[in-house]
Design an enzyme around this catalytic site. Sequence first.
Site, PDB file in Angstrom:
ATOM      1  N   CYS A 119       0.813  -1.231   0.000  1.00 25.29           N
ATOM      2  CA  CYS A 119       0.000   0.000   0.000  1.00 25.29           C
ATOM      3  C   CYS A 119       0.842   1.276   0.000  1.00 25.29           C
ATOM      4  O   CYS A 119       0.323   2.358  -0.257  1.00 25.29           O
ATOM      5  CB  CYS A 119      -0.971   0.001   1.178  1.00 25.29           C
ATOM      6  SG  CYS A 119      -2.020  -1.442   1.229  1.00 25.29           S
ATOM      7  N   HIS A 252      -3.128   7.190   2.145  1.00 25.02           N
ATOM      8  CA  HIS A 252      -3.579   5.870   1.687  1.00 25.02           C
ATOM      9  C   HIS A 252      -4.980   5.637   2.247  1.00 25.02           C
ATOM     10  O   HIS A 252      -5.239   5.875   3.427  1.00 25.02           O
ATOM     11  CB  HIS A 252      -2.598   4.807   2.183  1.00 25.02           C
ATOM     12  CG  HIS A 252      -3.106   3.409   1.988  1.00 25.02           C
ATOM     13  ND1 HIS A 252      -3.629   2.988   0.785  1.00 25.02           N
ATOM     14  CD2 HIS A 252      -3.197   2.351   2.834  1.00 25.02           C
ATOM     15  CE1 HIS A 252      -4.010   1.725   0.907  1.00 25.02           C
ATOM     16  NE2 HIS A 252      -3.760   1.317   2.134  1.00 25.02           N
ATOM     17  N   ASN A 282     -10.199  -0.118   0.025  1.00 21.68           N
ATOM     18  CA  ASN A 282      -8.736  -0.030   0.029  1.00 21.68           C
ATOM     19  C   ASN A 282      -8.221  -0.654  -1.272  1.00 21.68           C
ATOM     20  O   ASN A 282      -8.329  -1.865  -1.460  1.00 21.68           O
ATOM     21  CB  ASN A 282      -8.209  -0.783   1.259  1.00 21.68           C
ATOM     22  CG  ASN A 282      -6.692  -0.758   1.365  1.00 21.68           C
ATOM     23  OD1 ASN A 282      -6.000  -0.384   0.413  1.00 21.68           O
ATOM     24  ND2 ASN A 282      -6.177  -1.163   2.509  1.00 21.68           N
TER      25      ASN A 282
END
Length: 325
Positions: A119, A252, A282
Amino acid sequence: MRRYSRIAGTGSYLPPRRLTNADLAAELATKGVETSDEWIVERTGIRARHFAAPDVGSSDLALKACQRALEAAGLEASQIDLIIVATSTPDMVFPSTACILQHKLGNAGAAAFDVQAVCSGFVYALTVADAMIQTGAAQRALVVGAEVFSRLLDFTDRTTCVLFGDGAGAVVLEASDEPGILASDLHADGKHVGILCVPGHVSGGQVLGDPLLKMDGQAVFKLAVGVLEDAARATLAKAGKTDADIDWLIPHQANIRIMQSTARKLKLPLDKVVVTVDQHGNTSAASIPLALDSAVRAGQVKRGQHLMLEGVGGGFTWGAVFLRY
Ligand code: ACO
């Protein structure tokens, strides 16, 4: 005169299949897995995510995001001399998704490689591209985050499968006398490998180990909140700036509670935080460039504003990039 790298254009792409929490809950119920819109929204802020069709790979999502970024920059693919793709869901073991994307874009000759920092991949890739542009090793780069994370999900594990989605985001980064990327700060600590991983691998024609995502959610949460504040502060210090200089925090997009906590620590009101996790879930390395492009196209992020991009993810990896858009 200092040579900077500057964002010339942004683009993003989401696959058309959109599942609300209610849609996902209904699908999971057929497998005997119980969840609800209420639980997912309260714990994560996620309301919907997009899943790619089975024959669509990260390079396909990346292609559309890059075409939009190139259009926004007023450039052709042939003018790009560096392509970096951040992904944990490559099309193949090798060659890199960047090479596959390069061919689909109709570019030949640019340097092309993938970055694997889960990520945090996009801030890692952006930092590498910035360094290459600053040294003169590249003039114009496509920096991409692209993921089909749905392929890694265990749809019998409700603690993880409700969190993720697929998508891609891209920026064109080009050499400029004007800033540009002002500072960045990257870190990793491999002792945390086990708290967020896909432990399987390919060997002798078989997948060995478990090829599905495993996560200790609470351990990830605690680590993420601490390192995001540290990375932002270190980056501001390198740039000679303070919290007050941040016009937009683009973190993020993992969980709204992590973002709220980071904003509090940086003394930023929530209306300075770009939030897309509610609509995208996500999307790992794709989440920051997806959020950036959404904010640019919505007219939120404007030229001349200062942006703090921040990533955190498996590895454990984390980092931040502070830039003048
Ligand atoms: N639906 C309904 N109930 C659920 C679900 C679900 N999808 N998932 C878990 N539960 C239940 C659990 O079984 C547990 O029930 P119990 O109390 O009867 O045992 C209860 O909810 C609480 O579970 P916890 O795991 O303690 O829930 P928590 O409040 O920690 O929230 C979460 C879990 C959302 C994963 C949280 O830990 C978190 O946000 N962690 C951060 C991790 C993250 O964002 N990861 C993304 C990838 S990492 C990255 O991108 C940085």
